[in-house]
Design an enzyme around this catalytic site. Structure first.
Site, PDB file in Angstrom:
ATOM      1  N   GLY A 241       0.796  -1.243   0.000  1.00 44.71           N
ATOM      2  CA  GLY A 241       0.000   0.000   0.000  1.00 44.71           C
ATOM      3  C   GLY A 241       0.817   1.275   0.000  1.00 44.71           C
ATOM      4  O   GLY A 241       0.284   2.347   0.268  1.00 44.71           O
ATOM      5  N   ASP A 265       4.258  -3.203   3.065  1.00 46.84           N
ATOM      6  CA  ASP A 265       5.114  -2.782   1.948  1.00 46.84           C
ATOM      7  C   ASP A 265       6.543  -3.119   2.313  1.00 46.84           C
ATOM      8  O   ASP A 265       6.812  -3.732   3.361  1.00 46.84           O
ATOM      9  CB  ASP A 265       4.953  -1.287   1.608  1.00 46.84           C
ATOM     10  CG  ASP A 265       5.177  -1.018   0.118  1.00 46.84           C
ATOM     11  OD1 ASP A 265       6.309  -1.196  -0.362  1.00 46.84           O
ATOM     12  OD2 ASP A 265       4.217  -0.644  -0.577  1.00 46.84           O
ATOM     13  N   ASP A 286       7.222  -9.169   1.764  1.00 41.59           N
ATOM     14  CA  ASP A 286       7.624  -9.321   0.362  1.00 41.59           C
ATOM     15  C   ASP A 286       6.473  -9.984  -0.376  1.00 41.59           C
ATOM     16  O   ASP A 286       5.985 -11.039   0.042  1.00 41.59           O
ATOM     17  CB  ASP A 286       8.894 -10.179   0.269  1.00 41.59           C
ATOM     18  CG  ASP A 286       9.475 -10.111  -1.137  1.00 41.59           C
ATOM     19  OD1 ASP A 286       8.702 -10.303  -2.111  1.00 41.59           O
ATOM     20  OD2 ASP A 286      10.676  -9.844  -1.271  1.00 41.59           O
ATOM     21  N   HIS A 306      -1.072  -4.689 -11.889  1.00 38.89           N
ATOM     22  CA  HIS A 306      -0.712  -4.099 -13.190  1.00 38.89           C
ATOM     23  C   HIS A 306       0.809  -3.896 -13.304  1.00 38.89           C
ATOM     24  O   HIS A 306       1.299  -3.600 -14.384  1.00 38.89           O
ATOM     25  CB  HIS A 306      -1.487  -2.797 -13.455  1.00 38.89           C
ATOM     26  CG  HIS A 306      -0.895  -1.563 -12.845  1.00 38.89           C
ATOM     27  ND1 HIS A 306      -1.153  -0.300 -13.317  1.00 38.89           N
ATOM     28  CD2 HIS A 306      -0.042  -1.387 -11.794  1.00 38.89           C
ATOM     29  CE1 HIS A 306      -0.493   0.590 -12.598  1.00 38.89           C
ATOM     30  NE2 HIS A 306       0.176  -0.029 -11.671  1.00 38.89           N
TER      31      HIS A 306
HETATM   32  C1  LIG Z   1       2.705   1.011  -8.005  1.00 41.04           C
HETATM   33  S1  LIG Z   1       3.083   1.054  -6.297  1.00 41.04           S
HETATM   34  C2  LIG Z   1       1.435   0.983  -5.619  1.00 41.04           C
HETATM   35  C3  LIG Z   1       1.366   1.486  -4.203  1.00 41.04           C
HETATM   36  C4  LIG Z   1      -0.058   1.677  -3.669  1.00 41.04           C
HETATM   37  N1  LIG Z   1      -0.776   0.423  -3.629  1.00 41.04           N
HETATM   38  C5  LIG Z   1      -0.791   2.699  -4.509  1.00 41.04           C
HETATM   39  O1  LIG Z   1      -1.673   2.328  -5.284  1.00 41.04           O
HETATM   40  O2  LIG Z   1      -0.472   3.871  -4.421  1.00 41.04           O
HETATM   41  C6  LIG Z   1       3.711  -0.569  -6.022  1.00 41.04           C
HETATM   42  C7  LIG Z   1       4.088  -0.836  -4.574  1.00 41.04           C
HETATM   43  O3  LIG Z   1       4.554  -2.178  -4.491  1.00 41.04           O
HETATM   44  C8  LIG Z   1       5.643  -2.224  -3.607  1.00 41.04           C
HETATM   45  N2  LIG Z   1       6.459  -3.403  -3.945  1.00 41.04           N
HETATM   46  C9  LIG Z   1       7.115  -3.637  -5.085  1.00 41.04           C
HETATM   47  N3  LIG Z   1       7.739  -4.826  -5.033  1.00 41.04           N
HETATM   48  C10 LIG Z   1       7.484  -5.341  -3.808  1.00 41.04           C
HETATM   49  C11 LIG Z   1       7.839  -6.534  -3.153  1.00 41.04           C
HETATM   50  N4  LIG Z   1       8.598  -7.474  -3.741  1.00 41.04           N
HETATM   51  N5  LIG Z   1       7.371  -6.748  -1.908  1.00 41.04           N
HETATM   52  C12 LIG Z   1       6.599  -5.827  -1.296  1.00 41.04           C
HETATM   53  N6  LIG Z   1       6.204  -4.661  -1.869  1.00 41.04           N
HETATM   54  C13 LIG Z   1       6.650  -4.428  -3.109  1.00 41.04           C
HETATM   55  C14 LIG Z   1       6.361  -0.925  -3.855  1.00 41.04           C
HETATM   56  O4  LIG Z   1       7.203  -0.592  -2.768  1.00 41.04           O
HETATM   57  C15 LIG Z   1       5.200   0.043  -4.055  1.00 41.04           C
HETATM   58  O5  LIG Z   1       4.808   0.640  -2.857  1.00 41.04           O
END
Ligand SMILES: C[S@@+](CC[C@H](N)C(=O)[O-])C[C@H]1O[C@@H](n2cnc3c(N)ncnc32)[C@H](O)[C@@H]1O
Length: 397
Positions: A241, A265, A286, A306
């Site tokens: 998030g 996150d 993760d 996405h």
């Molecule tokens: C496009 S952002 C979306 C954030 C939020 N849900 C929003 O809509 O604003 C993707 C999120 O996924 C997290 N993320 C990416 N890879 C990850 C992983 N392997 N484990 C946990 N979080 C991850 C990133 O840190 C980021 O906050």
């Protein structure tokens, strides 16, 4: 020379007028606004001759560069803070050449992003004020800095890869441009990329733009809030998030709900989530490992699936599934649901930006159904909001 058809221009213009005349509210509804904007774009298409319009379009990266340089030099901040400011004064504060400032601002006044108050004199428009906001600055710096090189090299890259649809998170346009085989989110969190990652997270805080949050149009309470929720398990887990902005919006809408609420996150992102309600527990996790929260009522995912091609989505969905309880838990996905026909420009551009940055994609209803069904989830419903915002997909075990 092509001729502009008066009939076509008039037909599109009268569509705009007819749409705007609907209803009696002082403000246009989101649905009408989106339709009228699409019709207004068709008026421009009808009036603009292709031989001029295409050159303007081909030159549009120069406007984008001017915005990025002016952001770098804090020019939007200077203009926002003054009713009128001169090119000479901006150049002095920014330690830049006045001629350069005039040339950059000429394109931005022509585009309506800055007001022209006279020869070499500038003032703010509502666009300037927005461009100067923290969220817009994060967006434009992140998107410019991360996508321009992969986009420029993308034509050759697609040729070299045989025009295959990109699906490999370790070998995409972003990786080729940055000479890495790290998936984009891993690369972004490397300490040397701290500034761009910070801008990315600021962009995520505002990536919904002005389009309505799901809590404003989806009957969340009626559908999901169980009578006598015992608070032994979370009411809502915001899976990846970001800085918790969506959870905070949720709590603004439902201030009486006790939760608990969990924000998951990467640790580095949670550390930058500063102003959260005490009802929210931060939980590092993760996406590709065992989920730490079992049996929550709602697992909410906005703009997560996405970010990935189907293979990685299947891993993520397997993990969420493992934590859901049959007959109690819901997976709520907040992402674009592209129409098969008549897709708007913004959503289709998001789709290509996902391709450039992440080798991933936006999905149509059929693609969502195929993905969730092959992950063994049952789709309770797909819901579209008014206007052109992201939809909601509700799935259960
Ligand atoms: C496009 S952002 C979306 C954030 C939020 N849900 C929003 O809509 O604003 C993707 C999120 O996924 C997290 N993320 C990416 N890879 C990850 C992983 N392997 N484990 C946990 N979080 C991850 C990133 O840190 C980021 O906050």
């Amino acid at each position: 020379m092509s001729n502009v058809s008066k009939d076509e221009a008039l037909k599109n213009a009268s569509n705009v007028v007819a749409l705007l005349s609907q209803g009696s509210d002082p403000f246009i509804s989101e649905e009408v606004r989106a339709q009228a904007l699409q019709a207004a774009n068709l008026v421009i298409r009808a009036l603009e001759k292709p031989e001029d319009g295409l050159i303007k379009f081909a030159f549009s990266p120069t406007t984008w560069m001017a915005i990025r340089v002016c952001a770098q030099l804090n020019v939007f901040d200077m203009i926002t803070k003054h009713e009128t400011i001169s090119a000479a004064e901006i150049a002095r504060i920014a330690n830049a050449d006045e001629t350069l400032i005039r040339r950059l601002l000429r394109v931005l006044t022509a585009a309506g992003f800055v007001a022209e108050k006279g020869n070499g004199l500038y003032g703010p428009t509502h666009w300037t004020v927005h461009i100067n906001s923290r969220l817009a600055q994060g967006m434009l710096k992140f998107i410019y800095d991360s996508s321009m090189l992969p986009i420029a090299q993308g034509v050759n890259w697609l040729k070299e890869t045989g025009y295959r649809n990109p699906v490999d998170p370790q070998h995409g346009m972003f990786q080729a441009a940055n000479q890495t085989d790290m998936p984009t989110f891993k690369w972004l969190t490397v300490p040397k990329n701290k500034e761009i990652w910070d801008n990315a997270n600021t962009f995520f805080e505002g990536d919904r733009g002005s389009r309505p949050s799901w809590v404003t149009w989806f009957p969340t309470k009626e559908k999901f809030f169980p009578e006598g929720h015992q608070q032994e398990v979370p009411l809502l887990v915001d899976v990846a998030g970001g800085r918790g902005h969506d959870l905070m919006e949720f709590l603004d809408k439902y201030p009486d709900e006790l939760g608990p609420f969990v924000l998951q996150d990467q640790q580095v992102v949670l550390d930058s989530a500063l102003s959260l309600s005490p009802k929210i527990e931060k939980q590092p996790f993760d996406l590709f490992e065992d989920p730490p929260v079992k049996g929550a009522r709602i697992y909410f995912m906005k703009f997560i699936l996405h970010d990935y091609a189907d293979e990685q989505c299947m891993q993520i969905l397997r993990n969420v599934k493992a934590s859901m309880v049959k007959g109690y838990s819901y997976l709520v996905i907040n992402d674009f649901i592209l129409p098969d026909v008549g897709c708007g420009l913004l959503q289709s551009q998001w789709d290509l930006m996902m391709m450039v940055l992440l080798s991933s994609m936006e999905r149509t209803e059929a693609q969502w159904r195929a993905l969730l069904e092959s992950a063994g989830l049952s789709i309770e419903g797909l819901y579209l909001p008014p206007g052109d915002a992201q939809g909601i997909i509700v799935a259960t075990l």
